[in-house]
Design a protein around this motif. Structure first.
Motif, PDB file in Angstrom:
ATOM      1  N   GLY A 133      10.102   2.929   4.394  1.00  0.00           N
ATOM      2  CA  GLY A 133       8.813   3.081   5.068  1.00  0.00           C
ATOM      3  C   GLY A 133       7.851   3.955   4.297  1.00  0.00           C
ATOM      4  N   LEU A 134       7.932   3.913   2.951  1.00  0.00           N
ATOM      5  CA  LEU A 134       7.058   4.735   2.112  1.00  0.00           C
ATOM      6  C   LEU A 134       6.048   3.910   1.327  1.00  0.00           C
ATOM      7  CD1 LEU A 134       9.761   7.150   0.661  1.00  0.00           C
ATOM      8  CD2 LEU A 134       8.049   7.710   2.376  1.00  0.00           C
ATOM      9  N   GLY A 135       6.308   2.597   1.181  1.00  0.00           N
ATOM     10  CA  GLY A 135       5.470   1.778   0.298  1.00  0.00           C
ATOM     11  C   GLY A 135       4.013   1.776   0.676  1.00  0.00           C
ATOM     12  N   LEU A 136       3.702   1.641   1.966  1.00  0.00           N
ATOM     13  CA  LEU A 136       2.306   1.574   2.381  1.00  0.00           C
ATOM     14  C   LEU A 136       1.626   2.937   2.283  1.00  0.00           C
ATOM     15  CD1 LEU A 136       2.409  -0.906   5.400  1.00  0.00           C
ATOM     16  CD2 LEU A 136       1.805  -1.343   3.017  1.00  0.00           C
ATOM     17  N   ALA A 137       2.390   4.028   2.460  1.00  0.00           N
ATOM     18  CA  ALA A 137       1.800   5.360   2.269  1.00  0.00           C
ATOM     19  C   ALA A 137       1.353   5.528   0.815  1.00  0.00           C
ATOM     20  CB  ALA A 137       2.813   6.440   2.646  1.00  0.00           C
ATOM     21  N   VAL A 138       2.149   5.027  -0.117  1.00  0.00           N
ATOM     22  CA  VAL A 138       1.772   5.083  -1.534  1.00  0.00           C
ATOM     23  C   VAL A 138       0.568   4.182  -1.791  1.00  0.00           C
ATOM     24  CG1 VAL A 138       2.558   4.602  -3.880  1.00  0.00           C
ATOM     25  CG2 VAL A 138       4.105   5.672  -2.240  1.00  0.00           C
ATOM     26  N   VAL A 139       0.525   3.023  -1.137  1.00  0.00           N
ATOM     27  CA  VAL A 139      -0.623   2.110  -1.278  1.00  0.00           C
ATOM     28  C   VAL A 139      -1.916   2.821  -0.910  1.00  0.00           C
ATOM     29  CG1 VAL A 139      -1.727   0.100  -0.228  1.00  0.00           C
ATOM     30  CG2 VAL A 139       0.629  -0.051  -1.019  1.00  0.00           C
TER      31      VAL A 139
END
Length: 569
Positions: A387-393
């Motif tokens: 659940g980290l990919g969109l935070a990095v996006v």
């Protein structure tokens, strides 16, 4: 004849009615609804009223504002003070008020100035049972101050009243000081709590960064071991394919942890250049297509004919789109489609990723960009990921002065992610796609390589891979071991880990470069920390290049091909 005046019996309770009337200060006793309950003689004298006329009536009915004075605000101010006393259970001292009273003949109002204090009387339960309304008639004091009359009697009376006011001011100042002490104590507690929260956050960020880095060594060893297995297994072996896919997932999770930590701490860095955004989108979609095809999903791309110039970091923008495509693949089912589109509008490049997947609640769009947030509830069928990919996006988009949003019509209705980036102010000819380069030359073989790696499993697998590619490899596991080996034997290439148990890799590089009569072999830093700042530190220490873990032999071959054969192997 002497008359003896009898003293009162000390055991007899005092007559409070007599005491109340004997007090010189004008006093009213009010109910919490401001109805007059009792009044002393001083108050009746000061207001020219009688007890039978005012007791049982609201104070505001007995003493209304002077209708001939449009600026009269006595009722408003007094009501505010009384309501404050009832609400807080604390005394309230008012400033000097003009509050005219009805004249004796009932034909008008007489000008009056008062210094009021309102104090609560609490019952056994701590509730306000009554309010004591005390006033001082300071009309003469106000008149003396206004017109400058200086009669001795007026000055004396004014002095007495001033002394009483000074006492009141002293009491109020003391209350303010006590309040300030309490406020400072509360601020100190808040600062201490904020400090603890900052320390906890920093500890969490350090933990995540350390965990991500420490995962790199076993991941690198497992990845290298998989490559060694691939040398002896036939192409397409299903067990090998499972290993490769799962290791890729673990590597992506590790990268997400590290990038999320960098984004939260503001250490995610960019290497910006003006580029044609179409080339980034085309390459990212091409990289994702095999995974979509392998799982029976369909990926479509729609690009404009004209260049779309943006000022950005090619790798980070590719990472952003890769995360969006990975997200789409996770949350779509076999046979469903994902559409990627790019176009220019109002000076912005707008990228859209629309899928036919599970969707989400329309009000959840903003939450998806939080850390450790997932669109699907946790369960046996939940796709892998942290659940980290969109935070990095979102962080990458904001670092590019852009924005990203998510929308869905509801569960089962698919999702739409929209990225907007400002277009670069450049000529169209500046934003063309890079030219196609000729095929690469073969990588050099037969190098004498010194591998410096404290993880024995990783060093062993790297040695096996490199020897399979025709190189001769010597492995050491400490910084001192590297210095000893490099000074005793000639190497064409040194691959050196940074985080060693004794000397760090930067120190090893600096000492080797500082040797007055030693060889100057090519040196490559190999580290789990692979950001721009990490690469810059390695180059400053004397390394020729910096590669991240897990080390891909293909990346090393590409690096070796890029170097001119100007040094002996």
């Amino acid at each position: 004849m002497t008359t003896t005046v009898p003293h009162p019996d000390p055991t007899t309770p005092p007559d409070y009615r007599q005491l109340f009337d004997a007090l010189l200060s004008p006093l009213l006793l009010l109910r919490p609804d401001f109805v007059i309950v009792d009044v002393n003689q001083a108050y009746l004298s000061a207001t020219s009223t009688s007890g039978s006329d005012i007791v049982g009536r609201s104070i505001f009915d007995v003493f209304p504002d002077n209708p001939s004075d449009p600026t009269a605000d006595g009722v408003v101010n007094l009501r505010r003070s009384l309501e404050t006393v009832v609400a807080t259970g604390r005394p309230d001292t008012m400033s000097i008020q003009r509050y005219d009273i009805p004249s004796d003949d009932g034909t008008g109002f007489t000008e009056r100035y008062w210094s009021p204090v309102n104090a609560p009387v609490l019952d056994a339960a701590g509730r306000v049972a009554f309010v004591v309304h005390r006033v001082e008639n300071v009309t003469e004091f106000v008149h003396v101050r206004r017109v400058g009359r200086a009669q001795e009697r007026a000055r004396a009376q004014t002095q007495m009243r001033a002394e009483r006011m000074e006492i009141d001011l002293f009491v109020r100042a003391r209350e303010i000081d006590e309040g300030n002490v309490q406020l400072r104590a509360a601020n100190g507690q808040l600062e201490a709590a904020a400090g603890q929260l900052r320390q906890q956050k920093e500890a969490k960020d350090r933990f995540i960064a350390t965990l991500s880095h420490e995962l790199r060594n076993p991941l690198a060893a497992a990845t290298a071991a998989t490559e060694v297995l691939a040398l002896d297994l036939p192409p397409g072996n299903p067990v090998l394919a499972v290993l490769e896919r799962q290791l890729a997932i673990l590597a992506r999770m590790s990268d997400d942890l590290l990038d999320a930590t960098r984004s939260l701490t503001g250490r995610l860095e960019l290497v910006r250049q003006v580029l044609d955004f179409r080339t980034v989108v085309r390459a990212a979609v091409a990289d994702a297509e095999p995974a979509f095809a392998r799982t029976g999903r369909f990926l479509h791309l729609d690009l404009p004919e004209e260049p779309v110039p943006v000022d950005g970091d090619r790798l980070r923008l590719a990472q952003l789109l890769g995360n969006l495509l990975t997200n789409a693949q996770k949350y779509t089912l076999t046979g469903q489609h994902t559409h990627v589109g790019l176009h220019r509008t109002d000076g912005h490049a707008e990228l859209t990723v629309r899928d036919e997947g599970i969707g989400f609640d329309p009000g959840q769009g903003e939450e998806l960009f939080g850390v450790f947030t997932r669109a699907a509830p946790t369960g046996p069928s939940t796709p892998e990921g942290l659940g980290l990919g969109l935070a990095v996006v979102r962080t990458i988009a904001q670092l590019h002065d852009g924005s990203v949003s998510a929308h869905s019509e509801g569960p089962g209705m698919g999702a739409l992610f929209r990225l907007a980036l400002p277009c670069a102010a450049t000529r169209e000819t500046d934003a063309v796609a890079p030219a196609v380069r000729p095929g690469p030359d073969p990588a050099p073989s037969g190098l004498r390589i010194l591998m410096v790696e404290d993880n024995v499993d990783l060093a062993t697998t790297y040695r096996m891979l490199l020897e399979h590619h025709g190189h001769r490899v010597t492995c050491v596991h400490t910084g001192h071991g590297a210095l000893k080996a490099a000074t005793g034997e000639h190497f064409g290439l040194i691959l050196c880990d940074i985080d060693l148990p004794d000397l760090d890799g930067h120190t090893v590089a600096r000492r080797l470069r500082a040797a007055p009569d030693g060889d100057r072999p090519r040196m490559v830093a190999v580290s789990g920390f692979n950001g721009p700042a990490d690469r810059a530190r390695s180059l400053a220490a004397g390394f020729d290049a910096h590669l991240g873990k897990p080390l891909e032999i293909a990346d090393l071959d590409t690096l070796l091909r890029s170097w001119p054969p100007d040094r002996d192997s």
